[in-house]
Scaffold this motif. Structure first.
Motif, PDB file in Angstrom:
ATOM      1  N   GLY A 153       0.822  -1.210   0.000  1.00  0.00           N
ATOM      2  CA  GLY A 153       0.000   0.000   0.000  1.00  0.00           C
ATOM      3  C   GLY A 153       0.849   1.250   0.000  1.00  0.00           C
ATOM      4  O   GLY A 153       0.579   2.214  -0.732  1.00  0.00           O
ATOM      5  N   LEU A 154       1.901   1.233   0.808  1.00  0.00           N
ATOM      6  CA  LEU A 154       2.800   2.385   0.868  1.00  0.00           C
ATOM      7  C   LEU A 154       3.530   2.568  -0.457  1.00  0.00           C
ATOM      8  O   LEU A 154       3.649   3.687  -0.969  1.00  0.00           O
ATOM      9  CB  LEU A 154       3.796   2.188   2.008  1.00  0.00           C
ATOM     10  N   PHE A 155       4.004   1.474  -1.032  1.00  0.00           N
ATOM     11  CA  PHE A 155       4.676   1.541  -2.334  1.00  0.00           C
ATOM     12  C   PHE A 155       3.715   2.064  -3.406  1.00  0.00           C
ATOM     13  O   PHE A 155       4.103   2.851  -4.273  1.00  0.00           O
ATOM     14  CB  PHE A 155       5.199   0.164  -2.727  1.00  0.00           C
ATOM     15  N   SER A 156       2.461   1.625  -3.344  1.00  0.00           N
ATOM     16  CA  SER A 156       1.474   2.033  -4.336  1.00  0.00           C
ATOM     17  C   SER A 156       1.242   3.535  -4.324  1.00  0.00           C
ATOM     18  O   SER A 156       0.995   4.151  -5.366  1.00  0.00           O
ATOM     19  CB  SER A 156       0.151   1.300  -4.092  1.00  0.00           C
ATOM     20  N   GLY A 157       1.315   4.137  -3.138  1.00  0.00           N
ATOM     21  CA  GLY A 157       1.145   5.580  -3.043  1.00  0.00           C
ATOM     22  C   GLY A 157       2.210   6.344  -3.808  1.00  0.00           C
ATOM     23  O   GLY A 157       1.966   7.456  -4.304  1.00  0.00           O
ATOM     24  N   PHE A 158       3.402   5.776  -3.907  1.00  0.00           N
ATOM     25  CA  PHE A 158       4.455   6.377  -4.732  1.00  0.00           C
ATOM     26  C   PHE A 158       4.274   6.010  -6.204  1.00  0.00           C
ATOM     27  O   PHE A 158       4.614   6.794  -7.085  1.00  0.00           O
ATOM     28  CB  PHE A 158       5.833   5.916  -4.254  1.00  0.00           C
ATOM     29  N   PHE A 159       3.734   4.826  -6.452  1.00  0.00           N
ATOM     30  CA  PHE A 159       3.618   4.332  -7.818  1.00  0.00           C
ATOM     31  C   PHE A 159       2.696   5.190  -8.674  1.00  0.00           C
ATOM     32  O   PHE A 159       3.054   5.601  -9.781  1.00  0.00           O
ATOM     33  CB  PHE A 159       3.122   2.883  -7.820  1.00  0.00           C
ATOM     34  N   PHE A 160       1.469   5.471  -8.186  1.00  0.00           N
ATOM     35  CA  PHE A 160       0.475   6.080  -9.074  1.00  0.00           C
ATOM     36  C   PHE A 160       0.648   7.583  -9.265  1.00  0.00           C
ATOM     37  O   PHE A 160       0.062   8.168 -10.173  1.00  0.00           O
ATOM     38  CB  PHE A 160      -0.964   5.755  -8.628  1.00  0.00           C
ATOM     39  N   LEU A 161       1.456   8.249  -8.441  1.00  0.00           N
ATOM     40  CA  LEU A 161       1.665   9.688  -8.629  1.00  0.00           C
ATOM     41  C   LEU A 161       3.082  10.054  -8.229  1.00  0.00           C
ATOM     42  O   LEU A 161       3.321  10.749  -7.249  1.00  0.00           O
ATOM     43  CB  LEU A 161       0.637  10.481  -7.792  1.00  0.00           C
ATOM     44  N   TRP A 162       4.030   9.564  -9.027  1.00  0.00           N
ATOM     45  CA  TRP A 162       5.438   9.717  -8.686  1.00  0.00           C
ATOM     46  C   TRP A 162       5.958  11.114  -9.019  1.00  0.00           C
ATOM     47  O   TRP A 162       6.538  11.786  -8.186  1.00  0.00           O
ATOM     48  CB  TRP A 162       6.265   8.667  -9.407  1.00  0.00           C
ATOM     49  N   LYS A 163       5.750  11.561 -10.238  1.00  0.00           N
ATOM     50  CA  LYS A 163       6.316  12.841 -10.649  1.00  0.00           C
ATOM     51  C   LYS A 163       5.330  13.608 -11.506  1.00  0.00           C
ATOM     52  O   LYS A 163       4.821  13.082 -12.490  1.00  0.00           O
ATOM     53  CB  LYS A 163       7.621  12.637 -11.414  1.00  0.00           C
ATOM     54  N   LEU A 164       5.081  14.854 -11.147  1.00  0.00           N
ATOM     55  CA  LEU A 164       4.117  15.697 -11.845  1.00  0.00           C
ATOM     56  C   LEU A 164       4.850  16.885 -12.476  1.00  0.00           C
ATOM     57  O   LEU A 164       5.423  17.714 -11.758  1.00  0.00           O
ATOM     58  CB  LEU A 164       3.057  16.190 -10.859  1.00  0.00           C
ATOM     59  N   PRO A 165       4.867  16.999 -13.807  1.00  0.00           N
ATOM     60  CA  PRO A 165       5.560  18.129 -14.439  1.00  0.00           C
ATOM     61  C   PRO A 165       4.827  19.445 -14.181  1.00  0.00           C
ATOM     62  O   PRO A 165       3.595  19.492 -14.191  1.00  0.00           O
ATOM     63  CB  PRO A 165       5.533  17.768 -15.926  1.00  0.00           C
ATOM     64  N   LEU A 166       5.596  20.488 -13.950  1.00  0.00           N
ATOM     65  CA  LEU A 166       5.045  21.818 -13.710  1.00  0.00           C
ATOM     66  C   LEU A 166       5.521  22.783 -14.794  1.00  0.00           C
ATOM     67  O   LEU A 166       6.485  22.509 -15.510  1.00  0.00           O
ATOM     68  CB  LEU A 166       5.473  22.330 -12.325  1.00  0.00           C
ATOM     69  N   ILE A 167       4.846  23.915 -14.894  1.00  0.00           N
ATOM     70  CA  ILE A 167       5.223  24.941 -15.863  1.00  0.00           C
ATOM     71  C   ILE A 167       6.390  25.753 -15.313  1.00  0.00           C
ATOM     72  O   ILE A 167       6.268  26.386 -14.265  1.00  0.00           O
ATOM     73  CB  ILE A 167       4.033  25.889 -16.154  1.00  0.00           C
TER      74      ILE A 167
END
Length: 371
Positions: A13-27
């Motif tokens: 569960g903890l690993f999954s929290g990193f899996f689905f939203l690891w890196k979000l590009p910003l402007i």
């Protein structure tokens, strides 16, 4: 044996929290001098007298001036049209359009027909630019992409009242649901776009058919992305932190429930099974560790059990804070109650299912939307 299974589920569960939203590009913040083509800003608005002033003021403060700002008044019963006129925007009345459908997609199509710019920017009324070079920075990124495809941004969520924090998990899932920001990055098929901010060239918009093709949809972000992909044009998505922010549902909890209900189920369609699985594992982990903490404290089987469960719970809390910081600005206390916000998400999802599949009708801004 059972404790090994519990430990494994909590780890996954903890690993999954990193899996689905690891890196979000910003402007990135830029202020290049490259010429930006004439652009038209189109704002569909229905009863937005509270939100519209902040957006229109932020547009006036931008370092590049749009060719025009068009506010399409979608049969508002408040002062939306008057406020738009006070800020110098061109106001169109959706009630005067000869369209078989009503709603956001119809309003966007009406605005696009009247717009004169080479670029079309569709903005939700509750958004706002957060600094004077925000629009130029966005334009610079789009220019680097050769002005090609659909460009979208999910605004960074600002909250002011406690009830608004109920949206925290839903905001996280909106980001995760596009399959773009996981640990697998581009290995998963991309889907959708973010409706609050959409940018496209007029040429591609017209060639795709634009909102005219999707007049009966209230999920223009998903449907427009499908149109562009069918033409093999790219769909780019970014997070809005530092460029575009919004305050969702400032009018009360009823608006919040109705707002999420009309989009929650359709927004989940097309999410990759791996992302669905990781979200389910994370939710399971949050619920399980919360129950374990309560049981270990109440029954006090051993001090070690209490300490271990509390340590695991704190890991989930810090991860929850890490996730929410990607999508919005929420009070610090929210990180301590991931269980409450996950349950709120599940409750809203169930209510959305009832509305969409059983009642077959949702309500938004005083208008019934048939599903």
């Amino acid at each position: 044996m059972i404790w090994y299974m519990i430990g494994l589920i909590l780890f996954l569960g903890l690993f999954s929290g990193f899996f689905f939203l690891w890196k979000l590009p910003l402007i990135p913040l830029t202020a290049n001098s490259e010429r930006v083509p004439p652009l038209s800003i189109i704002i569909p608005a229905r009863n937005e007298e509270l939100s519209l002033p902040a957006l229109l003021k932020s547009i006036q403060q931008q370092s590049i001036e749009p060719l025009e700002v068009i506010v399409v008044d979608d049969e508002s019963t408040d002062n939306t049209a008057h406020i738009a006129e006070e800020f110098g925007a061109t106001v169109l009345s959706a009630s005067s359009a000869n369209l078989s459908q009503k709603g956001k997609s119809a309003a966007c199509w009406m605005g696009a027909q009247k717009a004169k710019g080479d670029w079309l920017v569709f903005l939700d009324s509750d958004t706002r630019f957060v600094h004077r070079d925000a629009l130029r920075s966005i334009a610079d990124v789009y220019l680097k992409k050769n002005q090609n495809g659909l460009f979208s941004i999910q605004p960074f969520h600002e909250t002011e009242k406690a009830y608004e924090t109920i949206s925290v998990v839903l905001n996280i899932m909106v980001m995760a649901g596009l399959n773009r920001f996981s640990l697998l990055k581009d290995k998963l098929p991309h889907r959708g776009a973010f409706g609050p901010f959409l940018l496209t060239t007029r040429l591609q918009y017209e060639k795709s058919g634009g909102h005219q093709v999707i007049l009966d949809s209230h999920m223009d972000d998903i449907e427009l992305a499908r149109l562009y992909k069918s033409k093999n044009w790219p769909v780019s998505v970014y997070g809005g932190k530092g460029s575009i922010h919004f305050r969702m549902f400032p009018e009360g909890i009823s608006q919040l429930v109705n707002g999420w209900t009309k989009s929650l189920l359709q927004g989940a369609e097309g999410t990759h099974p791996l992302v669905h699985l990781s979200i389910g594992m994370w939710i399971t982990g949050v619920i399980m560790i919360s129950i374990l903490v309560i049981l270990s404290v109440v029954y006090y089987s051993s001090l070690l059990a209490v300490l271990l469960s509390l340590c695991a719970y704190l890991l989930y809390c810090f991860q929850f804070r890490w996730l929410m910081n990607k999508v919005g600005r929420f009070p610090l206390w929210t990180m301590v109650f991931p269980f409450f916000f996950v349950i709120a998400f599940i409750g809203l999802y169930i209510w959305a299912f009832v509305q969409v599949h059983i009642i077959k009708k949702v309500k938004w801004r005083g208008r019934d939307i048939k599903t």
